[in-house]
Write a protein that holds these residues in place. Structure first.
Motif, PDB file in Angstrom:
ATOM      1  N   LEU A  35      30.230 -17.218  40.639  1.00  0.00           N
ATOM      2  CA  LEU A  35      30.457 -17.191  42.079  1.00  0.00           C
ATOM      3  C   LEU A  35      29.290 -17.836  42.828  1.00  0.00           C
ATOM      4  CD1 LEU A  35      32.036 -13.648  42.334  1.00  0.00           C
ATOM      5  CD2 LEU A  35      33.210 -15.819  42.628  1.00  0.00           C
ATOM      6  N   ARG A  58      35.060 -17.809  50.576  1.00  0.00           N
ATOM      7  CA  ARG A  58      34.887 -16.466  50.042  1.00  0.00           C
ATOM      8  C   ARG A  58      34.916 -15.465  51.211  1.00  0.00           C
ATOM      9  NH1 ARG A  58      30.193 -14.049  46.047  1.00  0.00           N
ATOM     10  NH2 ARG A  58      31.302 -12.120  45.640  1.00  0.00           N
ATOM     11  N   SER A  67      41.262  -4.948  37.449  1.00  0.00           N
ATOM     12  CA  SER A  67      40.475  -6.173  37.555  1.00  0.00           C
ATOM     13  C   SER A  67      39.397  -6.292  36.495  1.00  0.00           C
ATOM     14  CB  SER A  67      39.880  -6.322  38.942  1.00  0.00           C
ATOM     15  OG  SER A  67      39.177  -5.154  39.256  1.00  0.00           O
ATOM     16  N   GLY A 122      39.267  -9.916  34.763  1.00  0.00           N
ATOM     17  CA  GLY A 122      38.157 -10.694  35.314  1.00  0.00           C
ATOM     18  C   GLY A 122      38.239 -12.160  34.937  1.00  0.00           C
ATOM     19  N   PHE A 179      40.984 -13.923  36.820  1.00  0.00           N
ATOM     20  CA  PHE A 179      40.637 -14.116  38.236  1.00  0.00           C
ATOM     21  C   PHE A 179      39.758 -15.360  38.395  1.00  0.00           C
ATOM     22  CE2 PHE A 179      37.386 -13.353  41.550  1.00  0.00           C
ATOM     23  CZ  PHE A 179      38.203 -13.336  42.661  1.00  0.00           C
ATOM     24  N   CYS A 218      38.192 -13.052  47.275  1.00  0.00           N
ATOM     25  CA  CYS A 218      37.252 -11.988  47.567  1.00  0.00           C
ATOM     26  C   CYS A 218      36.878 -11.364  46.241  1.00  0.00           C
ATOM     27  CB  CYS A 218      37.927 -10.948  48.461  1.00  0.00           C
ATOM     28  SG  CYS A 218      37.058  -9.367  48.500  1.00  0.00           S
ATOM     29  N   SER A 219      35.597 -11.099  46.050  1.00  0.00           N
ATOM     30  CA  SER A 219      35.170 -10.412  44.841  1.00  0.00           C
ATOM     31  C   SER A 219      34.043  -9.464  45.207  1.00  0.00           C
ATOM     32  CB  SER A 219      34.694 -11.448  43.814  1.00  0.00           C
ATOM     33  OG  SER A 219      34.321 -10.787  42.639  1.00  0.00           O
ATOM     34  N   GLU A 220      34.397  -8.188  45.343  1.00  0.00           N
ATOM     35  CA  GLU A 220      33.394  -7.163  45.638  1.00  0.00           C
ATOM     36  C   GLU A 220      33.581  -6.049  44.625  1.00  0.00           C
ATOM     37  OE1 GLU A 220      33.445  -5.676  49.652  1.00  0.00           O
ATOM     38  OE2 GLU A 220      33.072  -7.661  50.501  1.00  0.00           O
ATOM     39  N   GLN A 239      39.196  -7.395  43.898  1.00  0.00           N
ATOM     40  CA  GLN A 239      39.346  -8.846  43.778  1.00  0.00           C
ATOM     41  C   GLN A 239      40.650  -9.265  44.434  1.00  0.00           C
ATOM     42  OE1 GLN A 239      39.050  -9.419  39.516  1.00  0.00           O
ATOM     43  NE2 GLN A 239      36.877  -9.842  39.717  1.00  0.00           N
TER      44      GLN A 239
END
Length: 321
Positions: free
Chosen positions: A3, A13, A57, A61, A64, A86-88, A92
């Motif tokens: 990322l 993002r 997720s 992973g 994604f 979005c990846s928090e 995701q």
């Protein structure tokens, strides 16, 4: 790490709170898949989007990152555009352009409803097949790296406002060098019924972009017949394997589509589309055309295509196959 290096280029993002706002707190669910749920939303500028929230997720992973990396840079009329992600932590999300007419699957298997009749008239079938073929040709030949999708099926073909088809769902896709002909996979990937034989057994040949060509052929056979492709290994005795059923009709000159009243010229168009599809599902990958050749067959107005050899092991031998 991915990322960090990727964050500077498109797609955008977003934070999870931005995604939540965008999807209006996930009120309007428009789809569900093995990966999670899809909600209708809007970007701050009012553009409608589809927000795909990935569940499980941790397991997904890889898929994604694959999806963001693979289609984040692609712009093609027949490929769904990824606008953001979005990846928090475990949250995701993928944000796509919104496709109001859902997937092709809904039209093919809608049991003679109005939708089926509108979309699957011969000219429109040809347009849809050609759009998908152009998108696939771009993936195989037009990008710096070849992209093999590995999950081409009606459910993954979405339709825009004008019913133009767009390829979606790149979770299983694989990037490889354009001159690399054979790909190594640890396990078969894709959806039963659309998976090329070489993904099950190396005796049929190496895995390559021709594996996508096979899936495309199956999709077109379903479209021209309005029937599901029952996998040969699970078919009941009275359920003839779809390619075999179509092949017999082509060889004996019978009509494929019985539900629609069609002029001779239209029947011929459907027949020629089926012949292209039968070429695409040849057991030996070497005998399948490339997508460039498929596009040429479909744009050359499909005259006088040669009937291919039988593309399957016939039912009697299936137990042995």
């Amino acid at each position: 790490m991915f990322l960090k290096t990727y964050g500077t280029s498109k797609p955008t993002r977003y934070t999870f709170s931005e995604v939540k706002k965008m999807a209006r707190r996930f009120k309007e669910k428009v789809g569900q898949g093995g990966y999670g749920s899809v909600y209708k939303g809007k970007l701050p500028n009012g553009v409608p989007v589809a927000v795909k929230m990935l569940e499980n997720s941790t397991a997904e992973g890889g898929e994604f990152i694959n999806e963001v990396a693979t289609i984040g840079r692609i712009h093609h009329a027949n490929i769904v555009q990824l606008l953001g992600f979005c990846s928090e932590g475990t949250r995701q999300a993928l944000i796509y352009e919104f496709m109001p007419n859902e997937s092709l699957e809904r039209y093919i298997f809608s049991n003679g409803s109005n939708a089926y009749h509108q979309l699957l008239v011969p000219n429109k079938m040809l347009d849809v097949s050609l759009g998908i073929a152009r998108g696939m040709e771009y993936l195989h030949q037009g990008c710096n790296q070849r992209i093999i999708h590995f999950d081409i099926k009606p459910h993954n073909i979405l339709l825009d406002y004008n019913f133009n088809p767009k390829i979606s769902d790149f979770g299983l896709a694989k990037l490889c060098a354009r001159d690399q002909s054979i790909v190594t996979l640890t396990a078969a990937r894709g959806t039963l019924g659309y998976i090329a034989p070489e993904l099950y057994s190396r005796n049929f040949g190496g895995i390559s972009y021709k594996s996508d060509v096979y899936s495309f052929g199956m999709l077109v056979l379903e479209m021209v017949s309005g029937r599901r492709n029952s996998d040969p290994s699970v078919g009941s005795q009275n359920d003839v394997y779809l390619p075999e059923w179509i092949y017999q009709k082509i060889v004996t000159g019978q009509d494929l589509v019985l539900t629609l009243d069609m002029a001779e010229e239209e029947k011929e168009k459907v027949r020629q589309l089926a012949i292209v599809a039968l070429w695409c599902i040849q057991w030996n990958p070497k005998n399948r055309p490339s997508m460039t050749k498929v596009v040429n067959m479909l744009t050359g107005r499909l005259q006088n295509l040669e009937i291919p050899p039988k593309p399957f092991v016939s039912s009697e031998n299936q137990q042995m196959a």
